[in-house]
Write a protein that holds these residues in place. Structure first.
Motif, mmCIF file in Angstrom:
data_model
loop_
_atom_site.group_PDB
_atom_site.id
_atom_site.type_symbol
_atom_site.label_atom_id
_atom_site.label_comp_id
_atom_site.label_asym_id
_atom_site.label_seq_id
_atom_site.Cartn_x
_atom_site.Cartn_y
_atom_site.Cartn_z
ATOM 1 N N PHE A 135 -33.876 14.629 0.262
ATOM 2 C CA PHE A 135 -34.111 16.065 0.352
ATOM 3 C C PHE A 135 -35.189 16.426 -0.669
ATOM 4 C CE2 PHE A 135 -30.081 15.601 2.440
ATOM 5 C CZ PHE A 135 -30.291 16.416 3.549
ATOM 6 N N PRO A 136 -35.866 17.564 -0.473
ATOM 7 C CA PRO A 136 -36.998 17.868 -1.360
ATOM 8 C C PRO A 136 -36.686 17.722 -2.850
ATOM 9 C CG PRO A 136 -37.013 19.338 0.487
ATOM 10 C CD PRO A 136 -35.768 18.505 0.627
ATOM 11 N N SER A 137 -35.497 18.105 -3.306
ATOM 12 C CA SER A 137 -35.261 17.982 -4.747
ATOM 13 C C SER A 137 -35.077 16.530 -5.171
ATOM 14 C CB SER A 137 -34.061 18.814 -5.184
ATOM 15 O OG SER A 137 -32.932 18.364 -4.500
ATOM 16 N N ASP A 138 -34.983 15.614 -4.208
ATOM 17 C CA ASP A 138 -34.943 14.188 -4.548
ATOM 18 C C ASP A 138 -36.352 13.625 -4.704
ATOM 19 O OD1 ASP A 138 -32.129 13.960 -4.232
ATOM 20 O OD2 ASP A 138 -32.436 13.979 -2.075
ATOM 21 N N ASN A 160 -39.142 23.627 2.496
ATOM 22 C CA ASN A 160 -38.531 22.611 1.637
ATOM 23 C C ASN A 160 -37.281 23.147 0.946
ATOM 24 O OD1 ASN A 160 -40.166 24.348 0.259
ATOM 25 N ND2 ASN A 160 -41.318 22.790 -0.845
ATOM 26 N N ASP A 161 -37.305 24.418 0.512
ATOM 27 C CA ASP A 161 -36.128 24.964 -0.179
ATOM 28 C C ASP A 161 -34.960 25.130 0.780
ATOM 29 O OD1 ASP A 161 -37.547 25.003 -2.478
ATOM 30 O OD2 ASP A 161 -37.916 27.165 -2.500
ATOM 31 N N ASP A 221 -33.507 21.767 1.381
ATOM 32 C CA ASP A 221 -32.809 21.406 0.152
ATOM 33 C C ASP A 221 -31.442 22.088 0.081
ATOM 34 O OD1 ASP A 221 -33.329 19.679 -1.841
ATOM 35 O OD2 ASP A 221 -34.135 21.175 -3.215
ATOM 36 N N SER A 222 -31.409 23.339 0.499
ATOM 37 C CA SER A 222 -30.156 24.082 0.488
ATOM 38 C C SER A 222 -29.143 23.419 1.429
ATOM 39 C CB SER A 222 -30.447 25.531 0.907
ATOM 40 O OG SER A 222 -29.275 26.246 1.092
ATOM 41 N N ARG A 226 -27.806 20.417 -0.382
ATOM 42 C CA ARG A 226 -26.767 20.737 -1.389
ATOM 43 C C ARG A 226 -25.430 20.979 -0.705
ATOM 44 N NH1 ARG A 226 -30.937 23.679 -3.564
ATOM 45 N NH2 ARG A 226 -30.170 25.652 -2.724
#
Ligand code: FAD
Length: 455
Positions: free
Chosen positions: A43-46, A167-168, A171-172, A175
């Motif tokens: 995911f984007p935060s990765d 991307n957010d 990402d959500s 999560r």
């Protein structure tokens, strides 16, 4: 296949992409407990771990969001837009700034006019749709176009549309999936090698990843976007093509002036979004970015490759991602088209260099309808692809359709529409109408090093 229960093992390949993550979300919400996501990227935060990704269609700073009018996407549009506005996983990432869809050539204006009339009579009609018939009306709705090259433009104004922070939003979803306890395997250990097939029954019983690991499953869902036809032989039903994205950096003061501008789309030129503040994981590199894209029939990259199911090499358009090949440039003619988008829509920045440009891939079916079906020769193997360039908007809802398919709840009509449909393919890549796309191999300026081979 064995009956599907809430304890069935379900592997989603491409599980960090749009349709894959959406499928996982709907599985979790319907009570399934044994879900594994496999993906080349996370995911984007990765991305800090796995390197910035522009592989996934979803790995992007913004995408247009609005009511759809055609096919399954149209039929589920109310659910889609309701989830963008109200679902806690999505609502913070939808920006309803309005949208202008315009044209200037008489034949394109006539097409838009037809589409406007059809939308007015459509059950999904937004009350806020308006026809803008001249420059003054265009500028009244999009004041930032006052200095743009918009003479002769006419088009449709849609109040209840805008953009999603792609991307957010993905990402959500990531999560939320972690909260549900979904297992995630990314990087090389998450990269698809081939399906595991039980020879006696031809049933798919899992997946072998590139690291040689076997992941047994009751159901395997291939949601690998533009990579799908190079991983599984889809009998020419999907053709992958790329479009070009560029980022323009603006100052905080400029960002303030362009804040909340509508999404402006002109099929003869391209489209652009309001500036977005992008946080960078390295200190001091945060910036305001305007994203823009060109509009044209797309580029293919045909080559010989042997996807699973093909007995010998076949010609497939194989994506080549910027994340795997960060020094790739874009074709010169593409760069000229992007500069034209700036000149026409954002003339203040005509002299400003782009800070980034890359190619983004989708996979088109001939009729722009999804390919959501069980593989005809391998029960247990499901395809969830054929995004046809319009599927990010369905991030909240596409997975509900895949889960309906897995649960045997999809209507006969939808199964027919999404079904395995050889002979209705798009081998020349002309599914969007207009001229056939050019192949990247015929274009100049596309520097790509020496490793020109299938990924
Ligand atoms: P993706 O979201 O691309 O997901 C595929 C996943 O598969 C990725 O995570 C990838 O890493 C993974 N994967 C690939 N190969 C493997 C492998 N071997 N093993 C494991 N995992 C693998 N749509 C809109 O609705 N609005 C827009 O404004 C819009 N603008 C667009 C602009 C551009 C320039 C482009 C190119 C597309 C745009 N789209 C838009 C289309 C949209 O992005 C796609 O339709 C959508 O993201 C496709 O979803 P997908 O799940 O099929 O593929």
């Amino acid at each position: 296949t064995s009956p599907l229960t809430h304890d069935s093992a379900i592997v989603i390949v491409g599980g960090a992409g749009t349709i894959g993550s959406s499928t996982a979300l709907h599985l979790c919400r319907r009570g399934y407990k044994n879900i594994t996501l496999l993906d080349v990227y996370g995911f984007p935060s990765d991305y800090v771990t796995y390197g910035p990704s522009q592989s996934a269609g979803a790995g992007d700073i913004n995408k247009h969001i609005g009511t759809s009018y055609s096919g399954t996407r149209g039929e589920i549009s109310d659910m889609t837009m309701d989830m963008w506005r109200n679902d806690p996983v999505f609502k913070d990432y939808y920006h309803e700034v309005g949208e202008l869809t315009a044209a200037s050539l008489p034949e394109h204006i006539a097409d838009l006019r037809k589409s406007y009339k059809a939308k007015l009579n459509h059950p999904n009609k937004s009350e806020e749709i308006k026809w803008l018939g001249d420059r003054e009306e265009i500028i009244a709705h999009c004041p930032h176009l006052a200095n743009g090259l918009v003479d002769g433009w006419q088009g449709i104004w849609t109040e209840k549309a805008g953009w999603g922070a792609a991307n957010d939003a993905v990402d959500s979803v990531g999560r939320e999936l972690r909260n549900f306890g979904v297992k995630m395997i990314f990087g090389q250990p998450g990269t698809f090698g081939r399906p595991l097939i039980d020879e006696a029954t031809t049933r798919c019983v899992g997946v072998i990843t590139k690291d040689g690991e076997k992941h047994y499953a009751d159901r395997v869902v291939m949601a690998t976007g533009a990579w799908s036809p190079s991983l599984i032989d889809l009998a020419g039903q999907c053709v992958s093509k790329c479009w070009i994205v560029a980022h323009l950096e603006v100052s905080e003061e400029e960002a303030r002036r362009y804040k909340s501008i509508p999404v402006v789309y002109n099929g003869e030129v391209g489209f652009c979004f309001e500036p977005r503040f992008i946080r960078h994981h390295e200190p001091g590199k945060d910036r305001w970015i305007i994203k823009l894209c060109d509009e044209f029939p797309g580029y293919t990259r045909f080559m010989e490759t042997t996807p699973f199911g093909a007995e010998e090499p076949i010609k497939v358009s194989v994506p080549r991602s910027h994340s795997a090949h960060p020094t790739d440039t874009v074709p010169e003619e593409g760069m000229r088209r992007l500069r034209r988008v700036v000149e026409v829509m954002l003339p203040e920045f005509t002299e400003r260099e782009f800070v980034k440009s890359y190619m983004c891939w989708c996979t088109d079916t001939a009729d722009a309808e999804w390919l959501f079906c069980q593989h005809p020769s391998h029960p247990g193997l499901y395809l969830a692809t054929g995004d046809s360039g319009h599927s990010f908007v369905t991030l909240p809802s596409a997975g509900s359709q895949v889960v309906d398919l897995l649960e045997g709840k999809a209507s006969a009509e939808r199964m027919r529409r999404w079904g395995w449909r050889p002979g209705r393919g798009d081998p020349e890549g002309t599914g969007r109408g207009g001229v056939a796309p050019k192949d990247l191999s015929d274009l100049d300026g596309w520097a790509h090093g020496d490793d020109e081979r299938a990924e």
